[in-house]
Design a protein around this motif. Structure first.
Motif, PDB file in Angstrom:
ATOM      1  N   HIS A  36       4.606  -9.761 -14.234  1.00 54.42           N
ATOM      2  CA  HIS A  36       4.212 -11.158 -14.118  1.00 54.42           C
ATOM      3  C   HIS A  36       3.456 -11.286 -12.797  1.00 54.42           C
ATOM      4  CE1 HIS A  36       7.652 -12.701 -16.900  1.00 54.42           C
ATOM      5  NE2 HIS A  36       6.793 -11.923 -17.510  1.00 54.42           N
ATOM      6  N   PHE A  37       2.509 -12.203 -12.801  1.00 57.43           N
ATOM      7  CA  PHE A  37       1.678 -12.378 -11.613  1.00 57.43           C
ATOM      8  C   PHE A  37       1.812 -13.779 -11.051  1.00 57.43           C
ATOM      9  CE2 PHE A  37      -0.270  -8.999 -14.068  1.00 57.43           C
ATOM     10  CZ  PHE A  37      -0.478  -8.040 -13.102  1.00 57.43           C
ATOM     11  N   GLY A  38       1.856 -13.856  -9.750  1.00 57.55           N
ATOM     12  CA  GLY A  38       1.781 -15.154  -9.086  1.00 57.55           C
ATOM     13  C   GLY A  38       0.326 -15.611  -9.076  1.00 57.55           C
ATOM     14  N   PRO A  39       0.048 -16.706  -8.358  1.00 59.66           N
ATOM     15  CA  PRO A  39      -1.328 -17.185  -8.293  1.00 59.66           C
ATOM     16  C   PRO A  39      -2.227 -16.160  -7.596  1.00 59.66           C
ATOM     17  CG  PRO A  39       0.232 -18.791  -7.395  1.00 59.66           C
ATOM     18  CD  PRO A  39       0.981 -17.528  -7.577  1.00 59.66           C
ATOM     19  N   THR A  40      -3.483 -16.145  -7.994  1.00 61.20           N
ATOM     20  CA  THR A  40      -4.442 -15.278  -7.319  1.00 61.20           C
ATOM     21  C   THR A  40      -4.577 -15.756  -5.874  1.00 61.20           C
ATOM     22  OG1 THR A  40      -5.617 -14.770  -9.343  1.00 61.20           O
ATOM     23  CG2 THR A  40      -6.875 -14.556  -7.297  1.00 61.20           C
ATOM     24  N   VAL A  41      -4.388 -14.825  -4.945  1.00 63.81           N
ATOM     25  CA  VAL A  41      -4.507 -15.204  -3.534  1.00 63.81           C
ATOM     26  C   VAL A  41      -5.838 -14.757  -2.945  1.00 63.81           C
ATOM     27  CG1 VAL A  41      -2.063 -15.382  -2.938  1.00 63.81           C
ATOM     28  CG2 VAL A  41      -3.185 -13.155  -2.848  1.00 63.81           C
ATOM     29  N   PHE A  42      -6.507 -13.830  -3.664  1.00 63.02           N
ATOM     30  CA  PHE A  42      -7.815 -13.386  -3.168  1.00 63.02           C
ATOM     31  C   PHE A  42      -8.672 -12.985  -4.360  1.00 63.02           C
ATOM     32  CE2 PHE A  42     -10.967 -10.672  -1.188  1.00 63.02           C
ATOM     33  CZ  PHE A  42     -11.220 -11.325   0.005  1.00 63.02           C
ATOM     34  N   TYR A  43      -9.779 -13.706  -4.537  1.00 66.51           N
ATOM     35  CA  TYR A  43     -10.718 -13.374  -5.615  1.00 66.51           C
ATOM     36  C   TYR A  43     -11.677 -12.320  -5.088  1.00 66.51           C
ATOM     37  CZ  TYR A  43      -8.854 -17.251  -8.253  1.00 66.51           C
ATOM     38  OH  TYR A  43      -8.017 -18.071  -8.958  1.00 66.51           O
ATOM     39  N   ASP A  44     -11.598 -11.152  -5.695  1.00 69.55           N
ATOM     40  CA  ASP A  44     -12.341  -9.999  -5.190  1.00 69.55           C
ATOM     41  C   ASP A  44     -13.176  -9.386  -6.313  1.00 69.55           C
ATOM     42  OD1 ASP A  44     -13.129  -8.097  -3.373  1.00 69.55           O
ATOM     43  OD2 ASP A  44     -11.182  -7.132  -3.171  1.00 69.55           O
ATOM     44  N   GLY A  45     -13.950  -8.374  -5.976  1.00 68.85           N
ATOM     45  CA  GLY A  45     -14.726  -7.644  -6.970  1.00 68.85           C
ATOM     46  C   GLY A  45     -14.886  -6.221  -6.472  1.00 68.85           C
ATOM     47  N   GLN A  46     -15.092  -5.290  -7.403  1.00 76.04           N
ATOM     48  CA  GLN A  46     -15.182  -3.890  -6.994  1.00 76.04           C
ATOM     49  C   GLN A  46     -16.542  -3.576  -6.394  1.00 76.04           C
ATOM     50  OE1 GLN A  46     -13.711  -1.165  -9.881  1.00 76.04           O
ATOM     51  NE2 GLN A  46     -14.873   0.554  -9.059  1.00 76.04           N
ATOM     52  N   LEU A  87     -18.871  -4.788  -9.302  1.00 77.31           N
ATOM     53  CA  LEU A  87     -18.836  -4.238 -10.661  1.00 77.31           C
ATOM     54  C   LEU A  87     -17.844  -4.954 -11.567  1.00 77.31           C
ATOM     55  CD1 LEU A  87     -18.748  -0.394  -9.882  1.00 77.31           C
ATOM     56  CD2 LEU A  87     -20.691  -1.966  -9.833  1.00 77.31           C
ATOM     57  N   SER A  88     -16.981  -5.769 -10.981  1.00 77.38           N
ATOM     58  CA  SER A  88     -15.876  -6.288 -11.788  1.00 77.38           C
ATOM     59  C   SER A  88     -15.316  -7.559 -11.162  1.00 77.38           C
ATOM     60  CB  SER A  88     -14.734  -5.259 -11.811  1.00 77.38           C
ATOM     61  OG  SER A  88     -14.261  -5.086 -10.473  1.00 77.38           O
ATOM     62  N   LYS A  89     -14.422  -8.188 -11.899  1.00 75.13           N
ATOM     63  CA  LYS A  89     -13.617  -9.279 -11.329  1.00 75.13           C
ATOM     64  C   LYS A  89     -12.279  -8.668 -10.923  1.00 75.13           C
ATOM     65  CE  LYS A  89     -13.728 -12.011 -14.961  1.00 75.13           C
ATOM     66  NZ  LYS A  89     -13.508 -13.179 -15.828  1.00 75.13           N
ATOM     67  N   GLU A  90     -11.882  -8.872  -9.702  1.00 78.06           N
ATOM     68  CA  GLU A  90     -10.591  -8.363  -9.232  1.00 78.06           C
ATOM     69  C   GLU A  90      -9.797  -9.534  -8.628  1.00 78.06           C
ATOM     70  OE1 GLU A  90      -9.786  -5.087  -9.763  1.00 78.06           O
ATOM     71  OE2 GLU A  90     -11.808  -4.625 -10.475  1.00 78.06           O
ATOM     72  N   PRO A  91      -9.160 -10.318  -9.462  1.00 81.63           N
ATOM     73  CA  PRO A  91      -8.302 -11.369  -8.922  1.00 81.63           C
ATOM     74  C   PRO A  91      -7.001 -10.743  -8.422  1.00 81.63           C
ATOM     75  CG  PRO A  91      -8.257 -11.409 -11.329  1.00 81.63           C
ATOM     76  CD  PRO A  91      -9.170 -10.279 -10.930  1.00 81.63           C
ATOM     77  N   LEU A  92      -6.788 -10.789  -7.119  1.00 79.89           N
ATOM     78  CA  LEU A  92      -5.625 -10.107  -6.530  1.00 79.89           C
ATOM     79  C   LEU A  92      -4.466 -11.091  -6.390  1.00 79.89           C
ATOM     80  CD1 LEU A  92      -7.511  -8.095  -3.746  1.00 79.89           C
ATOM     81  CD2 LEU A  92      -7.222  -7.532  -6.176  1.00 79.89           C
ATOM     82  N   ALA A  93      -3.326 -10.687  -6.904  1.00 82.05           N
ATOM     83  CA  ALA A  93      -2.183 -11.608  -6.950  1.00 82.05           C
ATOM     84  C   ALA A  93      -0.887 -10.847  -6.676  1.00 82.05           C
ATOM     85  CB  ALA A  93      -2.107 -12.267  -8.333  1.00 82.05           C
ATOM     86  N   PRO A  94       0.145 -11.563  -6.236  1.00 80.63           N
ATOM     87  CA  PRO A  94       1.464 -10.924  -6.137  1.00 80.63           C
ATOM     88  C   PRO A  94       1.904 -10.495  -7.539  1.00 80.63           C
ATOM     89  CG  PRO A  94       1.486 -13.128  -5.123  1.00 80.63           C
ATOM     90  CD  PRO A  94       0.188 -12.990  -5.846  1.00 80.63           C
ATOM     91  N   ALA A  95       2.470  -9.302  -7.639  1.00 78.02           N
ATOM     92  CA  ALA A  95       2.952  -8.823  -8.949  1.00 78.02           C
ATOM     93  C   ALA A  95       4.445  -8.582  -8.872  1.00 78.02           C
ATOM     94  CB  ALA A  95       2.248  -7.525  -9.323  1.00 78.02           C
ATOM     95  N   ILE A  96       5.159  -9.026  -9.906  1.00 79.37           N
ATOM     96  CA  ILE A  96       6.597  -8.766  -9.965  1.00 79.37           C
ATOM     97  C   ILE A  96       6.933  -8.209 -11.351  1.00 79.37           C
ATOM     98  CG2 ILE A  96       7.086 -10.643  -8.337  1.00 79.37           C
ATOM     99  CD1 ILE A  96       8.240 -12.236 -10.709  1.00 79.37           C
ATOM    100  N   ALA A  97       8.094  -7.580 -11.456  1.00 78.73           N
ATOM    101  CA  ALA A  97       8.540  -7.113 -12.774  1.00 78.73           C
ATOM    102  C   ALA A  97       9.001  -8.342 -13.563  1.00 78.73           C
ATOM    103  CB  ALA A  97       9.675  -6.119 -12.598  1.00 78.73           C
ATOM    104  N   GLY A  98       8.947  -8.260 -14.877  1.00 83.12           N
ATOM    105  CA  GLY A  98       9.368  -9.406 -15.686  1.00 83.12           C
ATOM    106  C   GLY A  98      10.884  -9.584 -15.644  1.00 83.12           C
ATOM    107  N   GLY A  99      11.357 -10.685 -16.218  1.00 86.42           N
ATOM    108  CA  GLY A  99      12.800 -10.851 -16.396  1.00 86.42           C
ATOM    109  C   GLY A  99      13.493 -11.725 -15.384  1.00 86.42           C
ATOM    110  N   ASP A 100      12.739 -12.329 -14.472  1.00 82.75           N
ATOM    111  CA  ASP A 100      13.397 -13.199 -13.505  1.00 82.75           C
ATOM    112  C   ASP A 100      12.488 -14.400 -13.224  1.00 82.75           C
ATOM    113  OD1 ASP A 100      14.658 -14.491 -11.408  1.00 82.75           O
ATOM    114  OD2 ASP A 100      15.327 -12.629 -10.470  1.00 82.75           O
ATOM    115  N   ASP A 101      12.662 -15.423 -14.068  1.00 79.31           N
ATOM    116  CA  ASP A 101      11.788 -16.599 -13.977  1.00 79.31           C
ATOM    117  C   ASP A 101      11.879 -17.280 -12.624  1.00 79.31           C
ATOM    118  OD1 ASP A 101      11.382 -16.008 -16.566  1.00 79.31           O
ATOM    119  OD2 ASP A 101      12.297 -17.821 -17.398  1.00 79.31           O
ATOM    120  N   ARG A 102      13.089 -17.305 -12.085  1.00 75.99           N
ATOM    121  CA  ARG A 102      13.257 -18.036 -10.824  1.00 75.99           C
ATOM    122  C   ARG A 102      12.500 -17.344  -9.683  1.00 75.99           C
ATOM    123  NH1 ARG A 102      14.934 -22.260  -8.244  1.00 75.99           N
ATOM    124  NH2 ARG A 102      15.937 -22.009  -6.233  1.00 75.99           N
ATOM    125  N   TRP A 103      12.598 -16.034  -9.650  1.00 73.22           N
ATOM    126  CA  TRP A 103      11.862 -15.267  -8.639  1.00 73.22           C
ATOM    127  C   TRP A 103      10.362 -15.502  -8.819  1.00 73.22           C
ATOM    128  CZ3 TRP A 103      11.266 -13.708  -4.149  1.00 73.22           C
ATOM    129  CH2 TRP A 103      10.562 -12.569  -3.767  1.00 73.22           C
TER     130      TRP A 103
END
Ligand SMILES: N[C@@H](CCC(=O)N[C@@H](CS)C(=O)NCC(=O)O)C(=O)O
Length: 344
Positions: A125-135, A229-245
């Protein structure tokens, strides 16, 4: 009065009881989760990071600094009301995704691109994009190349485990040109390959290239080509299974964006405690109802802004010195893509 005799009371009572149970269990489950429980037991948040100046790098005293690092500190405030209950560990792009899946990290703040396969196949699961980047592509100037299209036949270094692997292959296929990929896991080896001439160019997120270029022995001998070359929206990533986190991650990022929209900074946040605006009173915990409703310290957003600052302050502190302009990473009110949902 015999309640059971009133028409409709029987099923209404059952329905009400069922709803009550549903609401109770929803409330309970939304306030706890396996990752958050683990974090609280351990007393620290484990964050996987990279080593790119501006985004994450240890300073001369060994303390981690950078744009993503400040988001780790903000999360630590949201959970522990303390910016330092967070442990940053460098991990290669190849290793950090499986490590997140295995529970070795609670969150990756390592410039992870949001992609559909990472969501579906890896279950992230991803949080909001914190940095819109590209390759981008970084080349030696003496190669005499001004655009990516001129790299026909070139040998290009790419870091294993990154979105860059597929993007660069797609680019050359799409343009009908050829290249030889050299896939390297280790970051130092990746940079050394460019400096030694083992590869003609390296490709990575431009955020990475801008930072890494400053670490080259002769930065001025290298240039980042103009193409993305691409769209690289960079966001915090977490493992699934914990909605509150996930929601803590989401709203911690949103808090920094919303604060900027309101003009609340680390410098003036105490002035804003006197604001007449009820939304700002709830946001800063002057009115504790919002914090109480979501189960966080009513002062969580206040403390984040006071300690690490709003999005613009975080950006300016770490990325402006590298020459970054806000661009897409401006607020929506300034023509950018940053937009926080309402705090209500
Ligand atoms: N955004 C790409 C690349 C991620 C990536 O490699 N990020 C850079 C930092 S922005 C990195 O970790 N570089 C290696 C390092 O810093 O050690 C992805 O998600 O695959």
């Amino acid at each position: 009065m015999d309640v059971d005799k009133r028409p409709g009371t029987g099923w209404k009572t059952v329905l009400a009881a069922t709803l009550a149970i549903a609401v109770t269990s929803f409330t309970t489950s939304s306030f706890a989760g396996p990752t958050l429980d683990k974090i609280k037991q351990r007393g620290t948040i484990k964050v996987g990071v990279g080593t790119t100046p501006g985004f994450f790098s240890p300073d001369s005293s060994g303390k981690w600094q950078g744009f993503f690092i400040d988001y780790g500190r903000a999360l630590s405030i949201a959970v522990f009301n303390d910016p330092d209950k967070v442990e940053f560990t460098n991990s290669s792009p190849q290793q950090r995704l499986p490590a997140l899946q295995a529970g070795e990290f609670d969150v990756l703040l390592s410039g992870v691109t949001v992609t559909i396969t990472r969501a579906f196949q890896l279950g992230f699961h991803f949080g909001p994009t914190v940095f819109y980047d590209g390759q981008g592509i970084l080349v030696r100037k003496d190669l005499g190349v001004a655009t990516a299209a001129e790299l026909d036949g070139a040998t290009i270094g790419v870091q294993s485990g990154t979105t860059g692997e597929l993007n660069i292959a797609d680019f050359f296929r799409k343009t009908g040109k050829t290249f030889t990929p050299v896939t390297i896991e280790d970051t130092n080896e990746f940079i050394a390959a460019l400096e030694s001439g083992r590869v003609d160019a390296i490709t990575q997120d431009s955020s990475d290239l801008v930072g890494k270029r400053t670490q080259l022995k002769k930065p001025d001998d290298y240039v980042i080509l103009p193409e993305r070359l691409s769209k690289e929206p960079l966001a915090p990533a977490i493992a699934g299974g914990d909605d509150r986190w996930l929601e803590i991650v989401n709203w911690t990022v949103n808090a920094t964006i919303q604060a900027e929209e309101w003009g609340i900074t680390s410098q003036n946040v105490d002035e804003f405690l006197k604001s007449e605006d009820p939304a700002i009173q709830r946001f800063l915990g002057v009115d504790p109802s919002l914090g109480q409703a979501i189960g966080l310290d009513p002062k969580w957003a206040y403390t984040i802004i006071k300690t690490v600052g709003n999005y613009g302050e975080i950006f300016d502190r770490h990325l402006k010195p590298l020459g970054w302009e806000r661009g897409y990473n401006s607020l929506w009110t300034n023509g950018g893509l940053l937009y926080s949902p309402p705090f209500r």
